[in-house]
Design an enzyme around this catalytic site. Structure first.
Site, mmCIF file in Angstrom:
data_model
loop_
_atom_site.group_PDB
_atom_site.id
_atom_site.type_symbol
_atom_site.label_atom_id
_atom_site.label_comp_id
_atom_site.label_asym_id
_atom_site.label_seq_id
_atom_site.Cartn_x
_atom_site.Cartn_y
_atom_site.Cartn_z
ATOM 1 N N LYS A 83 0.978 -1.861 13.541
ATOM 2 C CA LYS A 83 1.183 -3.304 13.406
ATOM 3 C C LYS A 83 2.066 -3.581 12.198
ATOM 4 O O LYS A 83 1.666 -3.360 11.066
ATOM 5 C CB LYS A 83 -0.129 -4.055 13.218
ATOM 6 C CG LYS A 83 0.096 -5.575 13.264
ATOM 7 C CD LYS A 83 -1.064 -6.386 12.740
ATOM 8 C CE LYS A 83 -1.017 -6.643 11.268
ATOM 9 N NZ LYS A 83 0.041 -7.569 10.822
ATOM 10 N N SER B 127 -2.693 -4.810 0.341
ATOM 11 C CA SER B 127 -3.429 -5.222 -0.856
ATOM 12 C C SER B 127 -4.757 -4.479 -0.977
ATOM 13 O O SER B 127 -5.347 -4.051 0.015
ATOM 14 C CB SER B 127 -3.704 -6.719 -0.810
ATOM 15 O OG SER B 127 -4.688 -6.989 0.171
ATOM 16 N N THR B 128 -5.215 -4.347 -2.228
ATOM 17 C CA THR B 128 -6.501 -3.704 -2.470
ATOM 18 C C THR B 128 -7.628 -4.496 -1.813
ATOM 19 O O THR B 128 -8.570 -3.925 -1.269
ATOM 20 C CB THR B 128 -6.728 -3.554 -3.985
ATOM 21 O OG1 THR B 128 -5.810 -2.562 -4.473
ATOM 22 C CG2 THR B 128 -8.142 -3.103 -4.313
ATOM 23 N N GLU B 129 -7.486 -5.816 -1.835
ATOM 24 C CA GLU B 129 -8.506 -6.680 -1.235
ATOM 25 C C GLU B 129 -8.713 -6.340 0.247
ATOM 26 O O GLU B 129 -9.833 -6.128 0.710
ATOM 27 C CB GLU B 129 -8.019 -8.117 -1.407
ATOM 28 C CG GLU B 129 -9.010 -9.180 -1.040
ATOM 29 C CD GLU B 129 -8.316 -10.550 -0.985
ATOM 30 O OE1 GLU B 129 -7.164 -10.672 -1.452
ATOM 31 O OE2 GLU B 129 -8.941 -11.478 -0.461
ATOM 32 N N GLY C 193 -7.644 -3.625 1.768
ATOM 33 C CA GLY C 193 -8.026 -2.215 1.856
ATOM 34 C C GLY C 193 -9.531 -2.025 1.771
ATOM 35 O O GLY C 193 -10.128 -1.248 2.527
ATOM 36 N N GLU D 99 -3.163 2.946 0.936
ATOM 37 C CA GLU D 99 -2.177 2.864 -0.142
ATOM 38 C C GLU D 99 -2.152 1.404 -0.562
ATOM 39 O O GLU D 99 -1.637 0.560 0.155
ATOM 40 C CB GLU D 99 -0.825 3.367 0.372
ATOM 41 C CG GLU D 99 0.068 3.876 -0.741
ATOM 42 C CD GLU D 99 0.929 2.776 -1.320
ATOM 43 O OE1 GLU D 99 0.442 2.105 -2.254
ATOM 44 O OE2 GLU D 99 2.042 2.577 -0.835
ATOM 45 N N CYS E 140 4.368 -2.057 -4.707
ATOM 46 C CA CYS E 140 3.010 -1.771 -5.178
ATOM 47 C C CYS E 140 3.031 -0.942 -6.448
ATOM 48 O O CYS E 140 2.134 -1.025 -7.273
ATOM 49 C CB CYS E 140 2.224 -1.068 -4.088
ATOM 50 S SG CYS E 140 3.129 0.289 -3.359
ATOM 51 N N GLU F 34 -2.151 -7.955 -9.869
ATOM 52 C CA GLU F 34 -0.863 -7.611 -9.298
ATOM 53 C C GLU F 34 -0.138 -8.904 -8.936
ATOM 54 O O GLU F 34 -0.636 -9.711 -8.155
ATOM 55 C CB GLU F 34 -1.087 -6.759 -8.052
ATOM 56 C CG GLU F 34 0.187 -6.192 -7.486
ATOM 57 C CD GLU F 34 -0.070 -5.242 -6.321
ATOM 58 O OE1 GLU F 34 -1.004 -5.497 -5.541
ATOM 59 O OE2 GLU F 34 0.663 -4.239 -6.209
#
Lengths: 476, 288
Positions: A182, A235-237, A239, A256, A290, A387
């Site tokens: 996607k 994004s870490t969120e 992820g 990542e 990133c 970030e």
């Protein structure tokens, strides 16, 4: 006297832009069951094309097609044969490099100089590199005859649309997996041209499927029971949400995620060279990276001098038309991202950091943000912790190498770091202590398919590139 | 028969190189496989688990910064000291696991040999997993495996010594530090192992052993922000998904081995070493 640059625009006709794009499933371009999305040019806010999106049923169809292709064909095919298909893709990306570069800059907003010199060639190189692994996996250090995982569900971000697709698809195919990918909601176009290339390269139907859409398509994909492997860049969120939602499923996952890299300049560094590195570190791709060097740590004794040089250099950056070959900083990818940058910059001012923003002219239309440097930033400020994903640099200072290490590592992230010094032993000492997956010494933002890339801690896990990166797509 | 009354041991936790009781003051009885009382073990609390993480984090800098050769020597030393207490371990394994002495002895021997195997890996793993990357440009680029950090290990429930050693030694070999929740019903060999660790030059805090209820301690470790990786090995089946979900809160590396214990006497591969390292890639330009 000042010499003005004459405009040097690349022709947008080269992009072969079509009024509409469709998703790619089981070897065919088909209409999706989802609400079509309009991909816009962030530099002008005009609609570029209408793109069909996937419904839940489409996700299911694509995963089943990928499953069939994996069982019946791709998984069984000798590696040497798989390799030749992947080599074809590499070559065809290079052949259509100019078209892809212009299309990428239109859809994403990045300067043509970057899409032309970095994104597209590196995407091609990624396929070329991994093609060669397909028949050599026995020698990759994971034991004899390592097996693929099955169907890989992959979700990628908007900052390097084609390059991220290449990072995901190439190793998956080389290892014998099939793919449902996607692309990001705001940048689906080059991935669909890649689908065309994949079709022209005659990959068996179902080996690669591309489903445009928003977050719910990604969620449906990674949570589909027919998927054995999930790879996510973003994004870490998000992820964390994906990692949580895959708990108990046994699916192999690589992430990542975000970063807040420290770019550390010692007093003995060649300052002019460091300035170039700092500029590249934070203003490359509008800071939508990133691993961007978003926290500049400068040794106190040279901070004033460096900052003056930096302002002088940043003031020369040309912000504007992404298709102009002289443009250094292009458009912010979306209004949403621009708002986020503005909000974080406002927080920097409120929290007492000293803002400097380039007085460069900005276009009247489109999403643009002038290069900004914050001085007197403390570690507690949001602009030092979060970030920003934009052309905004936070400058902090340090006195000793130990302090530099402590400040650099004072983050839950751990993706990248930069070190600038002429002293070799100090480079290695620093590289050893920085808790990040990549350390660039006297350089920044270098990428290569042969060099593993990925994060420590909350910047994710798993690597992309190199021998190490194959592990993500093998059942080992 | 001697009429001398033996001096029995008080089994305690192993935290930061010391042997404290649980701060909670709780203990629980440990029996042999037939239900006969063996000892009271400390029942560690949430606070003990957090103290253990603090100790493991404090020890990480020194242990990860030690040379691989030095770590190899320290781990080999563990094997040497284990060998000297072979009979004691054999008796504890036989009692706890309900296996005949001969079988217990071979399990202890295998555990000693496993330490030796992993001790030898400390200064080889970077050669095997690292690389000089042939990048397309004037740069020298190399990749090295580095320790992940603090690893929470839920030790196997059945194999009280060999299983424990098989999951703990790889954590130490790569330079990570450990907080271990031992087998709940069979914790005694683990506690005795901590005495071996304490006298083998393994710096205090590198290994921290908690005895107690796995289901009580595991959630605190799975959600702890200063834990980098989690081995779900000894987790109760019904908790595994929850633990994995809560580990996602700080993007922990999770080792999701099958719920059934493997045959620990099988020769290991390097997958456990791979699980506790991060690959770091370093770049520098080349030029005159």
């Amino acid at each position: 006297m000042t010499w003005e640059y004459a405009p040097a625009p690349e022709s947008r006709a080269i992009a072969n832009l079509k009024p509409s794009y469709r998703m790619f499933v089981d070897g065919q371009f088909v209409e999706g069951g989802g609400e079509p999305l309009k991909s816009i040019n962030p530099a002008t806010e005009e609609v570029l094309a209408e793109v069909s999106t996937a419904s839940a049923a489409d996700v299911d169809t694509a995963v089943k097609a990928a499953r069939r292709a994996q069982d019946k064909l791709w998984g069984k095919m000798p590696g040497a044969e798989r390799a030749k298909y992947i080599f074809r893709i590499a070559r065809m990306i290079a052949e259509r490099g100019r078209e892809l570069a212009v299309l990428e800059s239109l859809d994403n907003g990045k300067p043509i100089r970057e899409s032309r010199d970095t994104d597209i060639p590196t995407a091609s190189a990624h396929f070329f590199y991994h093609a060669g692994w397909a028949d050599k996996l026995d020698h990759a250090g994971f034991g004899p005859d390592p097996r693929p995982l099955g169907v890989a569900g992959q979700v990628i971000p908007w900052n390097f649309p084609l390059l991220m697709a290449a990072w995901k698809i190439a190793p998956a195919l080389a290892c014998g997996n099939t793919v449902v990918l996607k692309p990001a909601e705001t940048t689906p176009l080059t991935a669909l041209v890649l689908a065309e290339i994949i079709q022209q390269a005659e990959l068996p139907p179902g080996v690669v499927n591309i489903l445009p859409g928003a977050g719910e398509v990604g969620a449906g994909l990674v949570n589909h029971p027919g998927v054995q492997k999930v790879a996510f860049t973003g994004s870490t969120e998000v992820g964390k949400l994906i990692q949580a939602s895959l708990a108990g499923t046994g699916k192999k996952l690589t992430l990542e995620l975000g970063g807040k890299a420290a770019n550390i300049v010692f007093d003995d560094a060649p300052l002019d060279q460091a300035v170039e590195g700092i500029v590249n570190g934070i203003f490359f791709n509008q800071g939508h990276v990133c691993c961007a060097g978003s926290r500049l740590l400068v040794q106190e004794s040279v901070a004033e001098e460096l900052l003056a040089k930096l302002h002088k250099r940043v003031a020369t950056l040309r912000v504007g038309d992404p298709l102009d070959k002289n443009t250094d900083v292009g458009a912010i990818n979306s209004r949403e991202q621009l708002t986020k940058i503005q909000e974080l910059v406002a927080s920097g001012e409120e929290e007492g950091a000293e803002r400097w923003t380039s007085s460069c002219p900005l276009p009247d239309k489109g999403f643009f943000f002038a290069p900004t440097v914050f001085a007197n930033v403390s570690q507690a400020m949001r602009i030092a912790r979060e970030e920003i994903f934009g052309p905004v640099l936070s400058v902090l200072t340090f006195r000793t190498p130990d302090e530099a290490v402590a400040k650099a590592n004072n983050t839950p992230y751990g993706l990248s770091a930069g070190v600038w010094t002429e002293k070799g032993s100090r480079i290695l000492w620093m590289a050893n202590r920085l808790r990040s997956g990549v350390v660039w010494a006297n350089t920044f933002n270098r990428f290569d398919p042969a060099a593993p890339f990925g994060g420590y801690q909350e910047s994710g896990f798993g690597r992309e590139g190199g021998r190490t990166g194959l592990e993500a797509y093998l059942d080992v | 028969m001697s009429d001398r009354v033996t001096v029995s041991k008080t089994y305690k936790l192993y935290l930061g190189g010391a042997f404290p009781r649980s701060e909670s003051g709780r203990t629980y009885p440990v029996t042999d496989s037939r239900g006969k009382f063996l000892a009271n073990a400390a029942q560690a609390s949430r606070k003990d688990a957090r103290d253990a993480v603090v100790a493991a984090r404090s020890a990480f800098g020194k242990w990860s910064g030690a040379t691989a050769y030095n770590r190899g020597q320290v781990l080999y030393r563990v094997a040497e000291v284990l060998e000297g207490r072979r009979d004691q371990f054999t008796a504890e394994v036989a009692a706890g696991e309900g296996v005949p002495t001969k079988r217990a002895q071979s399990l202890v021997d295998a555990a000693i040999d496993r330490w030796v195997w992993y001790a030898g890996w400390t200064d080889k793993i970077a050669t095997v997993l690292g690389a000089a990357n042939p990048v397309a440009g004037p740069y020298f680029s190399f990749s090295v495996p580095e320790p992940t950090g603090v690893v929470a290990v839920l030790a196997p429930q059945q194999s009280s010594l060999l299983g424990l050693v098989s999951v703990l030694a790889p954590v130490l070999a790569v330079g990570s530090t450990a907080v271990v929740v031992t087998s709940q019903e069979r914790p005694l060999p683990a506690i005795t192992l901590s005495e071996v660790l304490a006298t083998s030059d393994v710096p205090g805090g590198v290994v921290n052993l908690l005895t107690g209820h796995t289901a009580e301690l595991a959630p605190w470790l799975a959600s702890h922000a200063d834990v980098n990786a989690l081995d779900l090995g000894g987790a109760p089946a019904e908790l595994r998904t929850d633990l994995e979900r809560s580990a996602a809160g700080t993007v922990k590396r999770v080792l999701r081995n099958p719920a059934a214990e493997p045959d620990w006497t099988n020769r290991p591969d390097i997958s456990r070493l791979r699980a506790y390292v991060e690959t770091k890639t370093v770049w520098h330009p080349m030029g005159v």
